[in-house]
Enzyme design. Sequence first.
Site, PDB file in Angstrom:
ATOM      1  N   GLY A  14       0.807  -1.215   0.000  1.00  0.00           N
ATOM      2  CA  GLY A  14       0.000   0.000   0.000  1.00  0.00           C
ATOM      3  C   GLY A  14       0.835   1.257   0.000  1.00  0.00           C
ATOM      4  CB  CYS A  15       4.299   1.694  -0.419  1.00  0.00           C
ATOM      5  SG  CYS A  15       5.706   2.790  -0.553  1.00  0.00           S
ATOM      6  N   GLY A  16       3.272   4.258  -2.083  1.00  0.00           N
ATOM      7  CA  GLY A  16       3.389   4.952  -3.357  1.00  0.00           C
ATOM      8  C   GLY A  16       4.396   4.305  -4.285  1.00  0.00           C
ATOM      9  CG  PHE A  17       8.315   4.143  -3.594  1.00  0.00           C
ATOM     10  CD1 PHE A  17       8.855   4.834  -4.667  1.00  0.00           C
ATOM     11  CD2 PHE A  17       8.369   4.733  -2.334  1.00  0.00           C
ATOM     12  CE1 PHE A  17       9.439   6.079  -4.501  1.00  0.00           C
ATOM     13  CE2 PHE A  17       8.960   5.967  -2.152  1.00  0.00           C
ATOM     14  CZ  PHE A  17       9.487   6.652  -3.230  1.00  0.00           C
ATOM     15  CB  THR A  18       2.875  -0.625  -4.208  1.00  0.00           C
ATOM     16  OG1 THR A  18       2.955  -0.473  -2.778  1.00  0.00           O
ATOM     17  CG2 THR A  18       2.364  -2.018  -4.522  1.00  0.00           C
TER      18      THR A  18
END
Length: 180
Positions: free
Chosen positions: A34-38
């Site tokens: 659930g990360c912006g980098f996912t």
Amino acid sequence: MSVYDFSVKNRDGSTTSLKDYAGKVLLIVNTATGCGFTPTYEDLERIYKTYRDKGFEILDFPCNQFLGQAPGTDEEIHSFCTLKFGTEFPQFKKIDVNGPDADPLFVYLKEQQGFTGLGDNDSAEFMAPYVAKVDPNWENDDDIKWNFTKFLVDRKGNVVARFEPTVGLEPVEAAIKDLL
């Protein structure tokens, strides 16, 4: 000492010795769903498919220490990654990478390749305030700053590079190719 001296937990709780990866180039990554980098998973899988037959492996360690961005069980995380991004590289049990419960492998990785900065780009500028919320002393310690920090290991088990999540995958892929 090398990464081959460590064992890690599989999603099912069994143990794998990193000696099983001796002679391969490794990219060891702490990840989150659930990360912006996912979306980095997509590029990681592309790199994996390109180089795995040349002796390259990605070792994926989900981590929920950064604003709770890896919720769910190990199996839920694995299902998300395989269904959404088609990941085929090994994914291990969710771990801590910092603090008193940090996985020993990640303690070692940080000792071998300390933090040298987030970089000089828009992504780094954007991330700095979030990193400061998690670690007020972030500029002065070697802790992992966020999900998708990547450690590159050569065929002899030496940790040769650390890439912050704010670094694009082009230099990571170039460094992998240099080691293969």
